[in-house]
Enzyme design. Structure first.
Site, PDB file in Angstrom:
ATOM      1  N   GLY A  14       0.847  -1.246   0.067  1.00  0.00           N
ATOM      2  CA  GLY A  14      -0.044  -0.121  -0.147  1.00  0.00           C
ATOM      3  C   GLY A  14       0.928   1.082  -0.035  1.00  0.00           C
ATOM      4  O   GLY A  14       2.142   1.305   0.305  1.00  0.00           O
ATOM      5  N   GLN A  40       3.434   9.975   0.647  1.00  0.00           N
ATOM      6  CA  GLN A  40       4.580   9.209   0.630  1.00  0.00           C
ATOM      7  C   GLN A  40       5.480   9.322  -0.448  1.00  0.00           C
ATOM      8  O   GLN A  40       6.617   9.214  -0.147  1.00  0.00           O
ATOM      9  CB  GLN A  40       4.194   7.709   0.946  1.00  0.00           C
ATOM     10  CG  GLN A  40       3.623   7.198   2.342  1.00  0.00           C
ATOM     11  CD  GLN A  40       3.410   5.835   2.345  1.00  0.00           C
ATOM     12  OE1 GLN A  40       2.480   5.343   2.026  1.00  0.00           O
ATOM     13  NE2 GLN A  40       4.492   5.192   3.229  1.00  0.00           N
ATOM     14  N   CYS A  45       5.814  -0.136   7.046  1.00  0.00           N
ATOM     15  CA  CYS A  45       5.469   0.979   6.386  1.00  0.00           C
ATOM     16  C   CYS A  45       6.813   1.236   5.438  1.00  0.00           C
ATOM     17  O   CYS A  45       7.832   1.456   5.941  1.00  0.00           O
ATOM     18  CB  CYS A  45       5.004   1.951   7.277  1.00  0.00           C
ATOM     19  SG  CYS A  45       4.641   3.704   6.185  1.00  0.00           S
ATOM     20  N   LEU A  46       6.531   1.463   4.267  1.00  0.00           N
ATOM     21  CA  LEU A  46       7.606   1.898   3.381  1.00  0.00           C
ATOM     22  C   LEU A  46       8.547   3.258   3.801  1.00  0.00           C
ATOM     23  O   LEU A  46       9.512   3.378   3.583  1.00  0.00           O
ATOM     24  CB  LEU A  46       7.096   2.131   1.886  1.00  0.00           C
ATOM     25  CG  LEU A  46       6.536   0.887   1.156  1.00  0.00           C
ATOM     26  CD1 LEU A  46       6.180   1.008  -0.027  1.00  0.00           C
ATOM     27  CD2 LEU A  46       7.667  -0.230   1.152  1.00  0.00           C
ATOM     28  N   HIS A  80      -4.655   1.800   7.540  1.00  0.00           N
ATOM     29  CA  HIS A  80      -3.065   2.420   7.672  1.00  0.00           C
ATOM     30  C   HIS A  80      -2.736   3.392   6.741  1.00  0.00           C
ATOM     31  O   HIS A  80      -2.368   4.341   7.089  1.00  0.00           O
ATOM     32  CB  HIS A  80      -2.127   1.217   7.407  1.00  0.00           C
ATOM     33  CG  HIS A  80      -0.940   1.427   7.463  1.00  0.00           C
ATOM     34  ND1 HIS A  80       0.358   0.874   8.185  1.00  0.00           N
ATOM     35  CD2 HIS A  80      -0.134   2.078   6.522  1.00  0.00           C
ATOM     36  CE1 HIS A  80       1.448   1.337   7.819  1.00  0.00           C
ATOM     37  NE2 HIS A  80       1.181   2.141   6.866  1.00  0.00           N
ATOM     38  N   GLU A  81      -3.309   3.155   5.443  1.00  0.00           N
ATOM     39  CA  GLU A  81      -2.968   4.131   4.317  1.00  0.00           C
ATOM     40  C   GLU A  81      -3.877   5.494   4.707  1.00  0.00           C
ATOM     41  O   GLU A  81      -3.452   6.473   4.443  1.00  0.00           O
ATOM     42  CB  GLU A  81      -3.313   3.462   2.982  1.00  0.00           C
ATOM     43  CG  GLU A  81      -2.610   2.411   2.570  1.00  0.00           C
ATOM     44  CD  GLU A  81      -1.173   2.583   2.857  1.00  0.00           C
ATOM     45  OE1 GLU A  81      -0.487   3.548   2.667  1.00  0.00           O
ATOM     46  OE2 GLU A  81      -0.410   1.333   3.005  1.00  0.00           O
ATOM     47  N   HIS A 131      -2.317   7.982   6.763  1.00  0.00           N
ATOM     48  CA  HIS A 131      -1.032   8.815   6.130  1.00  0.00           C
ATOM     49  C   HIS A 131      -1.811  10.120   5.632  1.00  0.00           C
ATOM     50  O   HIS A 131      -0.972  11.109   5.702  1.00  0.00           O
ATOM     51  CB  HIS A 131      -0.518   8.020   4.933  1.00  0.00           C
ATOM     52  CG  HIS A 131       0.460   7.087   5.249  1.00  0.00           C
ATOM     53  ND1 HIS A 131       1.600   7.549   5.967  1.00  0.00           N
ATOM     54  CD2 HIS A 131       0.713   5.677   5.068  1.00  0.00           C
ATOM     55  CE1 HIS A 131       2.407   6.225   6.025  1.00  0.00           C
ATOM     56  NE2 HIS A 131       1.828   5.409   5.648  1.00  0.00           N
TER      57      HIS A 131
HETATM   58 NI    NI Z   1       2.502   3.225   5.489  1.00  0.00          NI
END
Ligand code: NI
Length: 190
Positions: free
Chosen positions: A48, A53, A115-116, A157-158, A161
């Site tokens: 995701g 991000q 998370c990236l 989660h996304e 952000h």
């Molecule tokens: Ni994330």
């Protein structure tokens, strides 16, 4: 298509609250952003990604859980002179624009999240086990869908952000500081 740079903690842009995509913005630029987000996510690899991000403060998410594909042959690969096989996966790309959660369940489920933007750090997070999401697709058409399991967790989660919240913000201060310390050490070692 292009792979974009993924912002990592402590980049202050990750705390920005993202703006809705306006009706006039469902255009080629938005399609390009989404294409680039998928390419960036698959390359990372991750399941995701939110637009912020990659530094774009718009309410745009891409998700692909890339489940195992039982109909495809396992993939053989070789790295560091070392052969192995792993199950093939299939692509299930999902795009959520201006997503809103309407009825999160009281029941919680726990997944180990990563998370990236917080590389190499994983921790258990509790979130509503199911939810309904209202969102627009790339053509601006509205949809409503009930989500459960990993997809429900990943979407939440996304969506965090979009509010400038990271999964480590759900941890106790002690655990969050430990995670950030570990990340700092890993970066120094690299
Ligand atoms: Ni994330």
């Amino acid at each position: 298509m292009a792979i974009r740079e993924i912002l990592e903690v402590p980049d202050p842009r990750l705390k920005i609250v993202s703006e809705p995509v306006a009706d006039s913005e469902f255009n080629d630029e938005l399609k390009q952003l989404v294409e680039d987000m998928f390419e960036t996510m698959y390359d990372a690899p991750g399941i995701g990604l939110a637009a912020i991000q990659v530094g774009v403060p718009k309410r745009v998410l891409v998700i692909d859980l890339q489940p195992e594909d039982p109909d495809a042959d396992p993939i053989e690969c070789e790295h560091d002179g070392h052969k192995h096989t792993h199950p093939a996966t299939k692509k299930e790309p999902r795009t959520f624009i201006n997503p809103v959660i309407v009825d999160p369940a009281d029941e919680l489920s726990t997944y180990q999240e990563g998370c990236l933007s917080v590389p190499e750090i994983y921790a258990d997070v509790d979130r509503p086990a199911t939810c309904t999401v209202r969102y627009q697709d790339l053509d601006g058409k509205s949809h409503e869908e009930n989500l459960e399991g990993l997809l429900a967790t990943c979407l939440q989660h996304e969506m965090d952000h979009l509010e400038g919240i990271l999964f480590i913000d759900h941890l106790s201060r002690l655990k969050r500081n430990m995670a950030l310390k570990k990340l700092k050490k890993l970066r120094q070692a690299a």
